[in-house]
Design a protein around this motif. Structure first.
Motif, PDB file in Angstrom:
ATOM      1  N   ARG A  47       0.832  -1.204   0.000  1.00  0.00           N
ATOM      2  CA  ARG A  47       0.000   0.000   0.000  1.00  0.00           C
ATOM      3  C   ARG A  47       0.866   1.253   0.000  1.00  0.00           C
ATOM      4  N   CYS A  51       1.284   4.168  -3.202  1.00  0.00           N
ATOM      5  CA  CYS A  51       0.523   5.390  -2.911  1.00  0.00           C
ATOM      6  C   CYS A  51       1.177   6.610  -3.559  1.00  0.00           C
ATOM      7  N   ASN A  52       0.392   7.665  -3.742  1.00  0.00           N
ATOM      8  CA  ASN A  52       0.865   8.894  -4.376  1.00  0.00           C
ATOM      9  C   ASN A  52       2.002   9.537  -3.593  1.00  0.00           C
ATOM     10  N   GLU A 144      -4.310  10.217   1.863  1.00  0.00           N
ATOM     11  CA  GLU A 144      -4.199   9.321   0.709  1.00  0.00           C
ATOM     12  C   GLU A 144      -5.578   8.811   0.270  1.00  0.00           C
ATOM     13  N   LYS A 145      -5.655   8.459  -1.012  1.00  0.00           N
ATOM     14  CA  LYS A 145      -6.873   7.875  -1.602  1.00  0.00           C
ATOM     15  C   LYS A 145      -8.084   8.800  -1.416  1.00  0.00           C
ATOM     16  N   ASN A 146      -7.834  10.103  -1.658  1.00  0.00           N
ATOM     17  CA  ASN A 146      -8.914  11.093  -1.599  1.00  0.00           C
ATOM     18  C   ASN A 146      -9.664  11.093  -0.272  1.00  0.00           C
ATOM     19  N   LEU A 150      -4.826   4.883   3.990  1.00  0.00           N
ATOM     20  CA  LEU A 150      -4.282   3.564   3.667  1.00  0.00           C
ATOM     21  C   LEU A 150      -4.675   2.500   4.683  1.00  0.00           C
ATOM     22  N   GLU A 312      -4.960  14.623  -5.911  1.00  0.00           N
ATOM     23  CA  GLU A 312      -5.875  13.575  -5.429  1.00  0.00           C
ATOM     24  C   GLU A 312      -5.972  13.594  -3.905  1.00  0.00           C
TER      25      GLU A 312
END
Length: 352
Positions: A47, A51-52, A144-146, A150, A312
């Motif tokens: 993960r 990730c970004n 993370e993930k808008n 995680l 994001e």
């Protein structure tokens, strides 16, 4: 029995009594169904890598801003070197390598652009309590993930929060400062070993210092080049550490500890505070300070909302305040994106 369960059974057979088996993790903030193939710590590692925030580390400064040479470290290469050292130590000590690597790979996810100058300016303009370890947890849990985060295991989160604190004690005695796992404690020491070696290496490469300036004790005890110093530090940690009161007590011999402290002080006064490095950090602080003010004062908020979407990141309305959201944004951007934003919003543009 699933592949994961078979692996966890094998893992318990070869880990030392001080390593944490994956099956004994305290779990996640939000409960999830177990993966049939990967252990929880393996999932955490993946993960992080995908990730970004991890990808952005390649364009964030370690020490030297926007280096022209191809061989200078960035925040990403620093992270990989920490992971390599930490995993080597964990293997020798029969600790959980997957847990160790996950903590190491995630330890700087919240680091600011322009190295520690970015962290300093956010302390000054946002909050004196701002720190990149705490920001790393915000990245993991919220950004993370808008906004979904995680959802990493509690052991990985704890290790990330308690990795090395700049000029703090190399191996702390206080339980408040120590990670709850031996793996997290190893990452803290590996972080210091990594930056002592590669920051010195990069400083010599850049001409900020020359080899003759390195303190005599550091050369005599640690070695005269990067491989020798790294080997000395890692080997000393492995052989000096020992069980004590039912726990693994990480330790470095007095001779090596003194040499590492002297090397750290040498870097602070001769590299991090050198005119070549410090003057660029002053410029970068000005850039981040003005960007922070610009986005905070964006009245209609369309510009800021667009920038958050580009990274994001969750819309600032889901965060407790706009100040917090702008701080999160500034901490997340890369060096080159900060320079691009500054040019876009503060430089005159052609009307043609």
């Amino acid at each position: 029995m699933t592949s994961r369960e078979e692996f966890e059974k094998r893992e318990e057979s070869f880990l030392s009594p001080y390593g944490l088996p994956s099956s004994q993790s305290r779990g996640r903030v939000r409960e999830e169904e177990a993966c049939p193939i990967r252990s929880d710590f393996q999932r955490d590692r993946e993960r992080i890598v995908y990730c970004n925030a991890f990808r952005r580390l390649k364009h964030k400064t370690q020490v030297f801003l926007s280096p022209l040479g191809e061989h200078y470290r960035t925040r990403l290469t620093h992270t990989l070197e920490v992971a390599q050292i930490a995993r080597a130590v964990a293997r020798a000590m029969r600790l959980n390598e997957d847990l160790t690597e996950a903590i190491a790979l995630g330890h700087d996810l919240g680091h600011t652009p322009f190295g520690h100058s970015g962290e300093t300016v956010l302390k000054e303009i946002y909050s004196g309590n701002f720190s990149h370890p705490i920001q790393s947890l915000r990245v993991i849990d919220i950004l993370e993930k808008n906004g979904a985060g995680l959802n990493l295991t509690l052991e990985v989160r704890d290790g990330i929060l308690k990795h090395s604190k700049g000029y703090g004690t190399i191996i702390p005695e206080s339980k408040r400062e120590k990670a709850c796992t031996a793996e997290g404690q190893v990452v803290r020491v590996a972080d210091i070993m990594a930056y002592l070696n590669h920051d010195l290496d990069d400083a010599i490469r850049s001409g900020v210092i020359c080899k003759d300036q390195i303190p005599e004790r550091c050369v005599r005890v640690l070695g005269s080049n990067h491989p020798e110093r790294a080997t000395t530090m890692v080997r000393d940690l492995i052989y000096a550490s020992h069980p004590e009161n039912g726990e693994l007590k990480l330790q470095i011999t007095d001779e090596v500890h003194r040499a590492m402290d002297e090397l750290r002080n040498f870097l602070y006064h001769n590299v991090y505070r050198s005119p070549q490095v410090h003057n660029e950090f002053v410029k970068s602080k000005k850039i981040l300070r003005e960007l922070y003010t610009f986005f905070l004062q964006d009245a209609n908020e369309t510009i800021f909302s667009h920038e958050l979407a580009a990274l994001e990141m969750p819309n600032h309305n889901t965060i407790r305040s706009k100040e917090r959201s702008v701080c999160d944004f500034i901490a997340s951007i890369t060096d080159r994106y900060a320079l691009e934003l500054y040019e876009r919003h503060f430089f005159p543009s052609s009307l043609v």
